[in-house]
Design a protein around this motif. Structure first.
Motif, PDB file in Angstrom:
ATOM      1  N   ILE A   1      33.986  11.978 -12.539  1.00 16.99           N
ATOM      2  CA  ILE A   1      32.808  12.740 -13.346  1.00 16.99           C
ATOM      3  C   ILE A   1      33.341  14.082 -13.215  1.00 16.99           C
ATOM      4  N   THR A   2      33.069  14.886 -14.161  1.00 18.04           N
ATOM      5  CA  THR A   2      33.232  16.317 -14.008  1.00 18.04           C
ATOM      6  C   THR A   2      31.843  17.002 -13.999  1.00 18.04           C
ATOM      7  N   LEU A   3      31.605  17.830 -13.032  1.00 16.53           N
ATOM      8  CA  LEU A   3      30.620  18.390 -12.875  1.00 16.53           C
ATOM      9  C   LEU A   3      30.918  20.053 -13.229  1.00 16.53           C
ATOM     10  N   GLY A   4      30.080  20.512 -14.377  1.00 18.73           N
ATOM     11  CA  GLY A   4      30.331  21.814 -14.862  1.00 18.73           C
ATOM     12  C   GLY A   4      29.174  22.834 -14.512  1.00 18.73           C
ATOM     13  N   GLY A   5      29.424  24.131 -14.808  1.00 17.16           N
ATOM     14  CA  GLY A   5      28.181  25.120 -14.674  1.00 17.16           C
ATOM     15  C   GLY A   5      28.196  25.490 -13.325  1.00 17.16           C
ATOM     16  N   LEU A   6      29.011  25.391 -12.683  1.00 19.26           N
ATOM     17  CA  LEU A   6      29.126  25.845 -11.229  1.00 19.26           C
ATOM     18  C   LEU A   6      29.358  27.179 -10.767  1.00 19.26           C
ATOM     19  N   GLN A   7      28.998  27.683  -9.455  1.00 19.42           N
ATOM     20  CA  GLN A   7      29.292  29.213  -9.309  1.00 19.42           C
ATOM     21  C   GLN A   7      30.666  29.143  -8.641  1.00 19.42           C
ATOM     22  N   PRO A   8      31.489  30.196  -8.972  1.00 21.37           N
ATOM     23  CA  PRO A   8      32.716  30.247  -8.253  1.00 21.37           C
ATOM     24  C   PRO A   8      32.564  30.485  -6.665  1.00 21.37           C
ATOM     25  N   TYR A   9      33.714  29.879  -5.910  1.00 19.12           N
ATOM     26  CA  TYR A   9      33.844  30.227  -4.670  1.00 19.12           C
ATOM     27  C   TYR A   9      32.552  29.917  -3.966  1.00 19.12           C
TER      28      TYR A   9
ATOM     29  N   ARG B   1      34.591  23.375  -2.011  1.00 20.15           N
ATOM     30  CA  ARG B   1      34.388  24.637  -2.555  1.00 20.15           C
ATOM     31  C   ARG B   1      35.207  24.887  -3.728  1.00 20.15           C
ATOM     32  N   THR B   2      34.523  25.624  -4.783  1.00 17.94           N
ATOM     33  CA  THR B   2      34.970  25.767  -6.157  1.00 17.94           C
ATOM     34  C   THR B   2      36.094  27.053  -5.857  1.00 17.94           C
ATOM     35  N   LYS B   3      36.892  27.316  -6.766  1.00 22.83           N
ATOM     36  CA  LYS B   3      37.774  28.506  -6.571  1.00 22.83           C
ATOM     37  C   LYS B   3      37.324  29.894  -6.933  1.00 22.83           C
TER      38      LYS B   3
ATOM     39  N   LYS C   1      25.865  48.869  -2.908  1.00 14.94           N
ATOM     40  CA  LYS C   1      25.263  47.650  -2.389  1.00 14.94           C
ATOM     41  C   LYS C   1      25.328  46.760  -3.494  1.00 14.94           C
ATOM     42  N   GLN C   2      25.447  45.195  -3.141  1.00 15.74           N
ATOM     43  CA  GLN C   2      25.534  44.308  -4.001  1.00 15.74           C
ATOM     44  C   GLN C   2      24.419  43.887  -4.572  1.00 15.74           C
ATOM     45  N   ALA C   3      23.967  44.263  -6.109  1.00 13.11           N
ATOM     46  CA  ALA C   3      22.847  44.022  -6.766  1.00 13.11           C
ATOM     47  C   ALA C   3      22.460  42.543  -6.591  1.00 13.11           C
ATOM     48  N   PRO C   4      21.181  42.161  -6.880  1.00 13.73           N
ATOM     49  CA  PRO C   4      20.948  40.773  -7.139  1.00 13.73           C
ATOM     50  C   PRO C   4      21.771  39.909  -8.122  1.00 13.73           C
ATOM     51  N   SER C   5      21.992  40.704  -9.325  1.00 13.95           N
ATOM     52  CA  SER C   5      22.946  40.132 -10.356  1.00 13.95           C
ATOM     53  C   SER C   5      24.404  40.192 -10.048  1.00 13.95           C
ATOM     54  N   PHE C   6      24.908  40.463  -8.946  1.00 15.10           N
ATOM     55  CA  PHE C   6      26.182  40.981  -8.536  1.00 15.10           C
ATOM     56  C   PHE C   6      26.669  39.746  -7.484  1.00 15.10           C
ATOM     57  N   ARG C   7      27.911  38.891  -8.043  1.00 18.71           N
ATOM     58  CA  ARG C   7      28.443  37.814  -7.369  1.00 18.71           C
ATOM     59  C   ARG C   7      29.850  38.327  -6.891  1.00 18.71           C
ATOM     60  N   ALA C   8      30.317  38.264  -5.531  1.00 15.94           N
ATOM     61  CA  ALA C   8      31.437  38.524  -5.262  1.00 15.94           C
ATOM     62  C   ALA C   8      32.449  37.405  -5.736  1.00 15.94           C
ATOM     63  N   ASN C   9      32.489  36.262  -5.670  1.00 16.83           N
ATOM     64  CA  ASN C   9      32.965  35.142  -6.242  1.00 16.83           C
ATOM     65  C   ASN C   9      34.338  34.997  -5.655  1.00 16.83           C
ATOM     66  N   GLY C  10      34.466  35.344  -4.381  1.00 15.13           N
ATOM     67  CA  GLY C  10      35.577  35.357  -3.619  1.00 15.13           C
ATOM     68  C   GLY C  10      35.415  35.330  -2.051  1.00 15.13           C
ATOM     69  N   LYS C  11      36.566  35.190  -1.551  1.00 14.84           N
ATOM     70  CA  LYS C  11      36.471  35.023   0.100  1.00 14.84           C
ATOM     71  C   LYS C  11      36.232  36.434   0.688  1.00 14.84           C
ATOM     72  N   SER C  12      37.007  37.277   0.173  1.00 13.11           N
ATOM     73  CA  SER C  12      36.991  38.592   0.912  1.00 13.11           C
ATOM     74  C   SER C  12      36.530  39.829  -0.422  1.00 13.11           C
ATOM     75  N   VAL C  13      35.869  40.858  -0.190  1.00 11.22           N
ATOM     76  CA  VAL C  13      35.668  41.677  -1.277  1.00 11.22           C
ATOM     77  C   VAL C  13      36.022  43.087  -0.764  1.00 11.22           C
ATOM     78  N   SER C  14      36.630  43.879  -1.403  1.00 13.17           N
ATOM     79  CA  SER C  14      37.056  45.333  -1.071  1.00 13.17           C
ATOM     80  C   SER C  14      36.326  46.228  -2.034  1.00 13.17           C
ATOM     81  N   TYR C  15      36.280  47.522  -1.782  1.00  6.73           N
ATOM     82  CA  TYR C  15      35.863  48.321  -2.843  1.00  6.73           C
ATOM     83  C   TYR C  15      36.704  49.577  -3.006  1.00  6.73           C
ATOM     84  N   GLU C  16      36.997  49.947  -4.236  1.00  3.56           N
ATOM     85  CA  GLU C  16      37.414  51.261  -4.862  1.00  3.56           C
ATOM     86  C   GLU C  16      36.681  52.097  -5.312  1.00  3.56           C
TER      87      GLU C  16
END
Length: 542
Positions: free
Chosen positions: A155-163, A191-193, A221-236
């Motif tokens: 079965i394919t489960l779609g509409g999931l959140q990354p990482y 865990r999704t990619k 800061k990470q707003a409620p609508s923001f998602r990192a979608n990854g293991k580690s996040v850095s900032y520029e």
């Protein structure tokens, strides 16, 4: 006692080769040994006893091998010396298939999809399967799918959140003649990619003018609508002059940072901050820092220009927070409220919150808010990433009585009055509430307070004071009139806030001056007549 009727008697199979019948054990008969209940199973259509061994724990069961017969009429009989009871089940074996639990789950993932595979033992039988997906927030979703005759299903489960981790398990039933679900398979966490960060960071700034330019502290800061979608996040963080784009500079920070300071000159600057994971950058969040000098269009949006003209408005707190309202202006696309969680500290923990263009009030709350501390709020309007200070508010979560009383620095006495002064008493944010005014207390000569302009005030020990009220917190001088000369008095000055005032524990003791006019009158009315009378008496005697 006679045995109970075998309730819930039913038969089923997992593999079309062995049938298992189950029923409830029934109550205690209080018979033992050879008088224990005996169970027999009989098939009516073939008129044969069913060769199986009954075992009973929480319930009773009995299994046997079946042949080519498709439909069965099975009767179970339980008997002891005091009686017997029976129960019957008629069934088609193909309608009573109870599949084995799916096993050996594996998956293939993208950032938003999981294709789940599993194996099953019921080969050649079409199954109807149900996949349970446990979401990160604890919610459970069920997805149905039809199995085929292959050795595995998917079965394919779609509409999931990354990482994001999801926990899945599968159960199946017969598609054509559903009887009941199999047991659940073993749960598997997947865990999704990773994917590009979604949304933008919520960013803010604090500007401090310095000779030759400005020091700008940037916050994000990470707003409620923001998602990192990854293991580690850095900032520029990137900044450049707005007019010509020259002198572009940037710095990077790890995920543990949420602020930095930069120095710029008096020109206009564009500042952007992006989040980055192992896949890509987020969309940039942008702030425009207007020039410190320039034409009227620039000065209109200058965040620190004209703050002296803004008067601080007092606001009230509740048990849930501090209520802030502001006058809406149609030119702004958002509003920002800024405050410090710890206003008395140098590192005050600056906070901010954004609101849409149609919002003109908010209840600001924080776990750091405590009673007796004054919090200052700045309301900004923002348009095209340029923020302008609109209003200033100040208030307490809850006002408390003043921590210290006014110190009377000067006492001026006359025959019938005393003037008290406490000019150095502070009414600023160091107080635990807004100082609303003062009370001056005077001990009366008589029990009833008859001093003009005062009110009777009864202490907890039932002693009485005269109370005068000053409703202007900046009026730090008061004259108590109509006192008696040559008399002892005790006085106290108390400040009061919206939280009341503290108990009276210190008094000032005074003695009003002696009235010399009264002495002169005493001489005229008493001593002089006495002398005259004495002289007259002496003359008469002579």
């Amino acid at each position: 006692e006679p045995p109970d009727t075998p309730n819930d008697f039913s038969c089923q199979t997992q593999d079309m080769r062995i049938v298992t019948c189950t029923w409830s054990k029934g109550g205690e008969t209080y018979l033992y040994g050879r008088h224990l209940p005996k169970y027999t199973l009989f098939e009516e259509f073939s008129q044969k006893m069913i060769p199986c061994t009954v075992s009973c724990s929480e319930q009773c069961s009995c299994s046997w091998n079946i042949g080519q017969q498709g439909i069965y009429n099975v009767t179970v009989t339980v008997e002891n010396p005091l009686g017997k009871k029976t129960a019957m089940d008629v069934f088609d074996v193909t309608h009573r298939i109870y599949p084995a639990a799916p096993f050996q789950l594996w998956e293939e993932c993208t950032d938003t999809e999981i294709t789940l595979y599993w194996k099953h033992q019921n080969k050649g039988i079409e199954l109807f399967c149900q996949t349970e997906v446990l979401q990160p927030d604890g919610k459970v979703e069920l997805h149905n799918s039809s199995d085929t005759h292959l050795h595995y299903a998917s079965i394919t489960l779609g509409g999931l959140q990354p990482y994001t981790e999801y926990t899945v398990r599968v159960r199946c039933g017969i598609a054509k003649h559903f009887w009941r679900w199999s047991e659940w398979s073993k749960a598997q966490t997947i865990r999704t990619k990773e994917a590009t960060p979604s949304g933008k960071l919520d960013i803010w700034r604090k500007i401090k003018p310095v000779p030759g330019g400005r020091n700008v502290t940037l916050f994000w800061k990470q707003a409620p609508s923001f998602r990192a979608n990854g293991k580690s996040v850095s900032y520029e963080v990137t900044w450049e002059k707005l007019e010509d784009g020259s002198k572009r500079e940037n710095i990077w920070f790890s995920s543990v940072h949420n602020s930095t300071g930069i120095s710029i000159d008096n020109d206009s600057y564009r500042i952007s901050i992006m989040a980055k994971n192992n896949v890509n950058y987020s969309l940039p969040s942008v702030l425009i820092i207007p020039g410190a000098t320039g034409n009227s269009r620039k000065t209109l949006f200058c965040s620190f220009l004209g703050t002296k003209e803004l008067k601080e408005e007092q606001v009230s707190g509740t048990n849930d927070g501090i209520f802030i309202s502001w006058e809406p202006r149609h030119i702004y696309d958002s509003y920002i409220i800024e405050w410090c969680n710890f206003p008395v500290l140098q590192l005050c923990d600056l906070q901010w919150k954004r609101f849409g263009p149609n919002v003109s009030s908010a209840l600001i709350n924080s776990a750091a808010f405590v009673p007796g501390v004054r919090y200052n709020f700045h309301v900004y309007g923002s348009v095209a990433n340029r923020a302008s200070l609109l209003e200033k508010k100040t208030g307490y979560l809850k006002e408390l009585p003043p921590q210290c009383d006014p110190v009377v620095e000067k006492v001026e006495l006359t025959l019938n009055a005393v003037t008290l002064s406490w000019d150095s008493y502070a009414t600023d944010e160091s107080q635990s509430g807004f100082v609303r005014g003062y009370h001056v207390y005077v001990s009366p000569i008589q029990e009833d307070c008859l001093l003009k302009g005062s009110k009777k005030h009864v202490l907890p020990d039932d002693s009485v004071l005269c109370k005068y009220t000053i409703e202007d917190p900046e009026e730090k001088r008061y004259t108590v009139k109509n006192l008696l000369s040559n008399t002892k008095y005790k006085l106290a000055v108390k400040a009061y806030t919206g939280g009341g005032e503290n108990a009276i524990d210190n008094f000032i003791h005074i003695d009003t001056p002696f009235n010399s006019n009264m002495l002169y009158l005493l001489v005229l009315l008493v001593i002089v007549p006495a002398v005259v009378a004495a002289i007259c008496h002496w003359k008469i005697k002579w």
